[in-house]
Write a protein that holds these residues in place. Sequence first.
Motif, PDB file in Angstrom:
ATOM      1  N   LEU A   4       1.997  11.812  94.104  1.00  0.00           N
ATOM      2  CA  LEU A   4       2.254  12.741  95.198  1.00  0.00           C
ATOM      3  C   LEU A   4       2.948  13.977  94.660  1.00  0.00           C
ATOM      4  O   LEU A   4       3.932  13.864  93.921  1.00  0.00           O
ATOM      5  CB  LEU A   4       3.131  12.083  96.266  1.00  0.00           C
ATOM      6  N   VAL A   5       2.455  15.131  95.032  1.00  0.00           N
ATOM      7  CA  VAL A   5       3.055  16.391  94.611  1.00  0.00           C
ATOM      8  C   VAL A   5       3.513  17.138  95.856  1.00  0.00           C
ATOM      9  O   VAL A   5       2.705  17.471  96.728  1.00  0.00           O
ATOM     10  CB  VAL A   5       2.065  17.249  93.814  1.00  0.00           C
ATOM     11  N   GLU A   6       4.813  17.397  95.902  1.00  0.00           N
ATOM     12  CA  GLU A   6       5.398  18.063  97.060  1.00  0.00           C
ATOM     13  C   GLU A   6       5.594  19.549  96.799  1.00  0.00           C
ATOM     14  O   GLU A   6       5.826  19.970  95.663  1.00  0.00           O
ATOM     15  CB  GLU A   6       6.759  17.449  97.378  1.00  0.00           C
ATOM     16  N   SER A   7       5.553  20.298  97.867  1.00  0.00           N
ATOM     17  CA  SER A   7       5.873  21.719  97.763  1.00  0.00           C
ATOM     18  C   SER A   7       7.383  21.887  97.700  1.00  0.00           C
ATOM     19  O   SER A   7       8.147  20.960  97.947  1.00  0.00           O
ATOM     20  CB  SER A   7       5.317  22.468  98.975  1.00  0.00           C
ATOM     21  N   ARG A   8       7.797  23.077  97.348  1.00  0.00           N
ATOM     22  CA  ARG A   8       9.235  23.359  97.305  1.00  0.00           C
ATOM     23  C   ARG A   8       9.821  23.446  98.704  1.00  0.00           C
ATOM     24  O   ARG A   8       9.157  23.891  99.648  1.00  0.00           O
ATOM     25  CB  ARG A   8       9.480  24.688  96.606  1.00  0.00           C
ATOM     26  N   GLY A   9      11.068  23.061  98.816  1.00  0.00           N
ATOM     27  CA  GLY A   9      11.801  23.273 100.052  1.00  0.00           C
ATOM     28  C   GLY A   9      12.422  24.644  99.994  1.00  0.00           C
ATOM     29  O   GLY A   9      11.784  25.612  99.594  1.00  0.00           O
ATOM     30  N   SER A  21       4.555  20.529 102.189  1.00  0.00           N
ATOM     31  CA  SER A  21       3.255  19.915 101.970  1.00  0.00           C
ATOM     32  C   SER A  21       3.373  18.819 100.923  1.00  0.00           C
ATOM     33  O   SER A  21       4.310  18.819 100.107  1.00  0.00           O
ATOM     34  CB  SER A  21       2.219  20.955 101.540  1.00  0.00           C
ATOM     35  N   CYS A  22       2.439  17.906 100.972  1.00  0.00           N
ATOM     36  CA  CYS A  22       2.421  16.790 100.029  1.00  0.00           C
ATOM     37  C   CYS A  22       0.964  16.470  99.746  1.00  0.00           C
ATOM     38  O   CYS A  22       0.216  16.104 100.669  1.00  0.00           O
ATOM     39  CB  CYS A  22       3.144  15.586 100.621  1.00  0.00           C
ATOM     40  N   LEU A  31      -5.358   5.658 102.225  1.00  0.00           N
ATOM     41  CA  LEU A  31      -3.942   5.346 102.391  1.00  0.00           C
ATOM     42  C   LEU A  31      -3.695   4.638 103.717  1.00  0.00           C
ATOM     43  O   LEU A  31      -4.326   4.951 104.729  1.00  0.00           O
ATOM     44  CB  LEU A  31      -3.113   6.632 102.329  1.00  0.00           C
ATOM     45  N   ASN A  32      -2.744   3.724 103.704  1.00  0.00           N
ATOM     46  CA  ASN A  32      -2.357   3.032 104.920  1.00  0.00           C
ATOM     47  C   ASN A  32      -1.334   3.826 105.722  1.00  0.00           C
ATOM     48  O   ASN A  32      -1.217   3.660 106.935  1.00  0.00           O
ATOM     49  CB  ASN A  32      -1.801   1.654 104.597  1.00  0.00           C
ATOM     50  N   ALA A  33      -0.588   4.666 105.032  1.00  0.00           N
ATOM     51  CA  ALA A  33       0.427   5.467 105.713  1.00  0.00           C
ATOM     52  C   ALA A  33       0.845   6.610 104.794  1.00  0.00           C
ATOM     53  O   ALA A  33       0.705   6.528 103.568  1.00  0.00           O
ATOM     54  CB  ALA A  33       1.645   4.625 106.080  1.00  0.00           C
ATOM     55  N   MET A  34       1.375   7.654 105.404  1.00  0.00           N
ATOM     56  CA  MET A  34       1.851   8.809 104.636  1.00  0.00           C
ATOM     57  C   MET A  34       2.838   9.578 105.493  1.00  0.00           C
ATOM     58  O   MET A  34       2.683   9.620 106.728  1.00  0.00           O
ATOM     59  CB  MET A  34       0.674   9.701 104.241  1.00  0.00           C
ATOM     60  N   GLY A  35       3.819  10.168 104.858  1.00  0.00           N
ATOM     61  CA  GLY A  35       4.781  10.937 105.639  1.00  0.00           C
ATOM     62  C   GLY A  35       5.970  11.347 104.813  1.00  0.00           C
ATOM     63  O   GLY A  35       5.870  11.466 103.590  1.00  0.00           O
ATOM     64  N   TRP A  36       7.102  11.553 105.502  1.00  0.00           N
ATOM     65  CA  TRP A  36       8.323  11.982 104.845  1.00  0.00           C
ATOM     66  C   TRP A  36       9.527  11.166 105.282  1.00  0.00           C
ATOM     67  O   TRP A  36       9.678  10.864 106.470  1.00  0.00           O
ATOM     68  CB  TRP A  36       8.623  13.452 105.170  1.00  0.00           C
ATOM     69  N   TYR A  37      10.380  10.886 104.319  1.00  0.00           N
ATOM     70  CA  TYR A  37      11.729  10.440 104.545  1.00  0.00           C
ATOM     71  C   TYR A  37      12.659  11.576 104.124  1.00  0.00           C
ATOM     72  O   TYR A  37      12.242  12.514 103.443  1.00  0.00           O
ATOM     73  CB  TYR A  37      12.055   9.202 103.705  1.00  0.00           C
ATOM     74  N   CYS A  95       8.297  12.823 100.205  1.00  0.00           N
ATOM     75  CA  CYS A  95       6.995  12.396 100.698  1.00  0.00           C
ATOM     76  C   CYS A  95       6.728  10.965 100.230  1.00  0.00           C
ATOM     77  O   CYS A  95       7.171  10.574  99.142  1.00  0.00           O
ATOM     78  CB  CYS A  95       5.924  13.334 100.149  1.00  0.00           C
ATOM     79  N   TYR A  96       6.047  10.189 101.046  1.00  0.00           N
ATOM     80  CA  TYR A  96       5.688   8.836 100.642  1.00  0.00           C
ATOM     81  C   TYR A  96       4.244   8.558 101.054  1.00  0.00           C
ATOM     82  O   TYR A  96       3.705   9.203 101.953  1.00  0.00           O
ATOM     83  CB  TYR A  96       6.617   7.799 101.274  1.00  0.00           C
TER      84      TYR A  96
END
Length: 115
Positions: A4-9, A21-22, A31-37, A95-96
């Motif tokens: 997973l590659v995340e964008s900058r905050g 973005s991720c 994927l079974n799930a995707m999102g953010w913690y 991102c997960y």
Amino acid sequence: QVQLVESRGGLVQPGGSLRLSCTASRTIFSLNAMGWYRQAPGKERELVAGFSGGGRTEYLDSVKGRFTISRDNAKNTAYLQMNNLSPEDTAVYYCYAERLGARSWGQGTQVTVSS
């Protein structure tokens, strides 16, 4: 394993907006799930927003109405649009993705809300 590659905050003023973005190394359909913690200093990691393979989305109560998770299947990318940010949203956002019972994490990105 999913990479997973995340964008900058970044630094945002209270009331401002930011989009994270991720991008996953596999098609989102696999994927079974995707999102953010997110994790703030001295606090536990908490689920901010996520969607499951069945299309269900969930949000942390404190971000409902302000944050929106979406995805672009063609780009294998999920987005977290964050509006009306407050200092309480300051945290490292991770991102997960879940696939076949395994969870993968992005590198994390700092979001700071301050004037």
